[in-house]
Each structure stands twice: as C-alpha cells, then as structure tokens.
Design a protein around this motif. Structure first.
Motif, PDB file in Angstrom:
ATOM      1  N   THR A 123      32.945  28.137 -24.257  1.00  0.00           N
ATOM      2  CA  THR A 123      34.119  28.952 -23.945  1.00  0.00           C
ATOM      3  C   THR A 123      34.483  29.734 -25.200  1.00  0.00           C
ATOM      4  O   THR A 123      34.012  29.435 -26.291  1.00  0.00           O
ATOM      5  N   ILE A 124      35.325  30.728 -25.034  1.00  0.00           N
ATOM      6  CA  ILE A 124      35.747  31.547 -26.168  1.00  0.00           C
ATOM      7  C   ILE A 124      37.243  31.351 -26.398  1.00  0.00           C
ATOM      8  O   ILE A 124      38.015  31.281 -25.447  1.00  0.00           O
ATOM      9  N   GLY A 125      37.612  31.229 -27.671  1.00  0.00           N
ATOM     10  CA  GLY A 125      39.013  31.055 -28.031  1.00  0.00           C
ATOM     11  C   GLY A 125      39.712  32.383 -28.232  1.00  0.00           C
ATOM     12  O   GLY A 125      39.078  33.441 -28.270  1.00  0.00           O
ATOM     13  N   ASN A 126      41.028  32.334 -28.381  1.00  0.00           N
ATOM     14  CA  ASN A 126      41.822  33.551 -28.593  1.00  0.00           C
ATOM     15  C   ASN A 126      41.426  34.304 -29.854  1.00  0.00           C
ATOM     16  O   ASN A 126      41.625  35.510 -29.945  1.00  0.00           O
ATOM     17  N   ASP A 127      40.869  33.593 -30.836  1.00  0.00           N
ATOM     18  CA  ASP A 127      40.457  34.217 -32.093  1.00  0.00           C
ATOM     19  C   ASP A 127      39.013  34.714 -32.054  1.00  0.00           C
ATOM     20  O   ASP A 127      38.478  35.173 -33.051  1.00  0.00           O
ATOM     21  N   GLY A 128      38.344  34.605 -30.903  1.00  0.00           N
ATOM     22  CA  GLY A 128      36.960  35.057 -30.772  1.00  0.00           C
ATOM     23  C   GLY A 128      35.928  34.001 -31.095  1.00  0.00           C
ATOM     24  O   GLY A 128      34.737  34.222 -30.926  1.00  0.00           O
ATOM     25  N   ALA A 129      36.377  32.844 -31.581  1.00  0.00           N
ATOM     26  CA  ALA A 129      35.442  31.757 -31.898  1.00  0.00           C
ATOM     27  C   ALA A 129      34.880  31.163 -30.603  1.00  0.00           C
ATOM     28  O   ALA A 129      35.566  31.129 -29.585  1.00  0.00           O
ATOM     29  N   LEU A 130      33.651  30.719 -30.660  1.00  0.00           N
ATOM     30  CA  LEU A 130      33.030  30.052 -29.524  1.00  0.00           C
ATOM     31  C   LEU A 130      33.173  28.549 -29.688  1.00  0.00           C
ATOM     32  O   LEU A 130      32.893  28.003 -30.750  1.00  0.00           O
ATOM     33  N   TRP A 131      33.612  27.888 -28.643  1.00  0.00           N
ATOM     34  CA  TRP A 131      33.710  26.431 -28.605  1.00  0.00           C
ATOM     35  C   TRP A 131      32.647  25.947 -27.627  1.00  0.00           C
ATOM     36  O   TRP A 131      32.457  26.548 -26.562  1.00  0.00           O
ATOM     37  N   PHE A 132      31.927  24.892 -27.974  1.00  0.00           N
ATOM     38  CA  PHE A 132      30.848  24.426 -27.109  1.00  0.00           C
ATOM     39  C   PHE A 132      30.695  22.917 -27.197  1.00  0.00           C
ATOM     40  O   PHE A 132      31.021  22.297 -28.209  1.00  0.00           O
ATOM     41  N   THR A 133      30.220  22.341 -26.112  1.00  0.00           N
ATOM     42  CA  THR A 133      29.958  20.904 -26.107  1.00  0.00           C
ATOM     43  C   THR A 133      28.553  20.656 -26.623  1.00  0.00           C
ATOM     44  O   THR A 133      27.659  21.484 -26.475  1.00  0.00           O
ATOM     45  N   GLN A 134      28.389  19.514 -27.287  1.00  0.00           N
ATOM     46  CA  GLN A 134      27.074  19.078 -27.756  1.00  0.00           C
ATOM     47  C   GLN A 134      26.808  17.737 -27.077  1.00  0.00           C
ATOM     48  O   GLN A 134      27.056  16.678 -27.643  1.00  0.00           O
ATOM     49  N   HIS A 135      26.357  17.838 -25.856  1.00  0.00           N
ATOM     50  CA  HIS A 135      26.208  16.699 -24.948  1.00  0.00           C
ATOM     51  C   HIS A 135      25.491  15.513 -25.597  1.00  0.00           C
ATOM     52  O   HIS A 135      26.004  14.397 -25.601  1.00  0.00           O
ATOM     53  N   LYS A 136      24.315  15.718 -26.143  1.00  0.00           N
ATOM     54  CA  LYS A 136      23.526  14.612 -26.685  1.00  0.00           C
ATOM     55  C   LYS A 136      24.060  14.086 -28.020  1.00  0.00           C
ATOM     56  O   LYS A 136      23.840  12.935 -28.363  1.00  0.00           O
ATOM     57  N   ALA A 137      24.767  14.918 -28.772  1.00  0.00           N
ATOM     58  CA  ALA A 137      25.298  14.510 -30.074  1.00  0.00           C
ATOM     59  C   ALA A 137      26.708  13.934 -29.979  1.00  0.00           C
ATOM     60  O   ALA A 137      27.264  13.485 -30.970  1.00  0.00           O
ATOM     61  N   ASN A 138      27.318  13.976 -28.783  1.00  0.00           N
ATOM     62  CA  ASN A 138      28.670  13.471 -28.569  1.00  0.00           C
ATOM     63  C   ASN A 138      29.683  14.180 -29.470  1.00  0.00           C
ATOM     64  O   ASN A 138      30.519  13.551 -30.119  1.00  0.00           O
ATOM     65  N   GLN A 139      29.580  15.512 -29.504  1.00  0.00           N
ATOM     66  CA  GLN A 139      30.436  16.321 -30.365  1.00  0.00           C
ATOM     67  C   GLN A 139      30.906  17.569 -29.627  1.00  0.00           C
ATOM     68  O   GLN A 139      30.339  17.973 -28.625  1.00  0.00           O
ATOM     69  N   ILE A 140      31.950  18.184 -30.188  1.00  0.00           N
ATOM     70  CA  ILE A 140      32.416  19.504 -29.785  1.00  0.00           C
ATOM     71  C   ILE A 140      32.172  20.406 -30.987  1.00  0.00           C
ATOM     72  O   ILE A 140      32.493  20.045 -32.121  1.00  0.00           O
ATOM     73  N   GLY A 141      31.593  21.563 -30.764  1.00  0.00           N
ATOM     74  CA  GLY A 141      31.321  22.491 -31.858  1.00  0.00           C
ATOM     75  C   GLY A 141      32.180  23.733 -31.744  1.00  0.00           C
ATOM     76  O   GLY A 141      32.638  24.103 -30.668  1.00  0.00           O
ATOM     77  N   ARG A 142      32.382  24.388 -32.890  1.00  0.00           N
ATOM     78  CA  ARG A 142      33.125  25.651 -32.942  1.00  0.00           C
ATOM     79  C   ARG A 142      32.373  26.597 -33.862  1.00  0.00           C
ATOM     80  O   ARG A 142      32.023  26.236 -34.984  1.00  0.00           O
ATOM     81  N   MET A 143      32.093  27.803 -33.373  1.00  0.00           N
ATOM     82  CA  MET A 143      31.423  28.810 -34.190  1.00  0.00           C
ATOM     83  C   MET A 143      32.351  30.011 -34.331  1.00  0.00           C
ATOM     84  O   MET A 143      32.783  30.596 -33.333  1.00  0.00           O
ATOM     85  N   THR A 144      32.639  30.374 -35.573  1.00  0.00           N
ATOM     86  CA  THR A 144      33.504  31.522 -35.825  1.00  0.00           C
ATOM     87  C   THR A 144      32.739  32.813 -35.547  1.00  0.00           C
ATOM     88  O   THR A 144      31.526  32.808 -35.357  1.00  0.00           O
ATOM     89  N   VAL A 145      33.447  33.926 -35.560  1.00  0.00           N
ATOM     90  CA  VAL A 145      32.802  35.225 -35.347  1.00  0.00           C
ATOM     91  C   VAL A 145      31.835  35.555 -36.483  1.00  0.00           C
ATOM     92  O   VAL A 145      30.974  36.412 -36.332  1.00  0.00           O
ATOM     93  N   ASN A 146      31.938  34.842 -37.603  1.00  0.00           N
ATOM     94  CA  ASN A 146      31.023  35.037 -38.729  1.00  0.00           C
ATOM     95  C   ASN A 146      29.829  34.091 -38.676  1.00  0.00           C
ATOM     96  O   ASN A 146      29.013  34.088 -39.594  1.00  0.00           O
ATOM     97  N   GLY A 147      29.743  33.253 -37.642  1.00  0.00           N
ATOM     98  CA  GLY A 147      28.613  32.342 -37.492  1.00  0.00           C
ATOM     99  C   GLY A 147      28.768  31.008 -38.196  1.00  0.00           C
ATOM    100  O   GLY A 147      27.820  30.236 -38.265  1.00  0.00           O
ATOM    101  N   GLU A 148      29.963  30.697 -38.708  1.00  0.00           N
ATOM    102  CA  GLU A 148      30.199  29.409 -39.360  1.00  0.00           C
ATOM    103  C   GLU A 148      30.467  28.349 -38.297  1.00  0.00           C
ATOM    104  O   GLU A 148      31.321  28.535 -37.432  1.00  0.00           O
ATOM    105  N   VAL A 149      29.728  27.240 -38.368  1.00  0.00           N
ATOM    106  CA  VAL A 149      29.834  26.191 -37.354  1.00  0.00           C
ATOM    107  C   VAL A 149      30.487  24.948 -37.936  1.00  0.00           C
ATOM    108  O   VAL A 149      30.129  24.498 -39.024  1.00  0.00           O
ATOM    109  N   THR A 150      31.465  24.407 -37.213  1.00  0.00           N
ATOM    110  CA  THR A 150      32.057  23.107 -37.533  1.00  0.00           C
ATOM    111  C   THR A 150      31.940  22.240 -36.288  1.00  0.00           C
ATOM    112  O   THR A 150      31.847  22.756 -35.173  1.00  0.00           O
TER     113      THR A 150
END
Length: 71
Positions: free
Chosen positions: A21-48
């Motif tokens: 999904t996409i956030g109000n700031d343009g960041a992409l939020w995504f599930t990481q099913h096998k890793a049991n995590q939620i990821g966030r990628m900024t518009v600059n490609g930085e992933v947390t």
C-alpha cells in the motif's frame, strides 16, 4: 505509453513480499510474509522493517486509510 519498473532487493532473502500500500507521504508499506515483518520504502528507496511481535503471524495484507493509518 512506457511504464518504468524498478526492482529493489530486500535484505532478508526469505522476505516473501506480498501485500503493498502507499502512505500519505508516498512511502510504500509492504508485508514480508515469510520474514514475519512489515517493510516501509521511502520515495528515495530507503527500506526499514518492523518485526511483527506474533511469531509466525503470516502477514499477507496491508491497507492504508485516507487519514494515513495502516491496518
């Protein structure tokens, strides 16, 4: 019309990205099913990542609301 697709490599090889999904700031939020995590990628490609506290939760879907909340 030309569509440009960029691929980004995630650090966890067993990530298994699924829902997105996409956030109000343009960041992409995504599930990481096998890793049991939620990821966030900024518009600059930085992933947390955020670890889901429930072991083996099997997160698949994520949506954002008009107010910017994530579910």
């Amino acid at each position: 019309m030309i569509i440009k697709i960029e691929e980004y490599e995630l650090l966890d090889i067993d990530s298994g990205p699924y829902g997105i999904t996409i956030g109000n700031d343009g960041a992409l939020w995504f599930t990481q099913h096998k890793a049991n995590q939620i990821g966030r990628m900024t518009v600059n490609g930085e992933v947390t990542t955020l670890v889901v506290p429930t072991p083996d939760a099997g997160v698949l879907s994520i949506v954002s609301t008009a107010q910017g909340a994530y579910r």
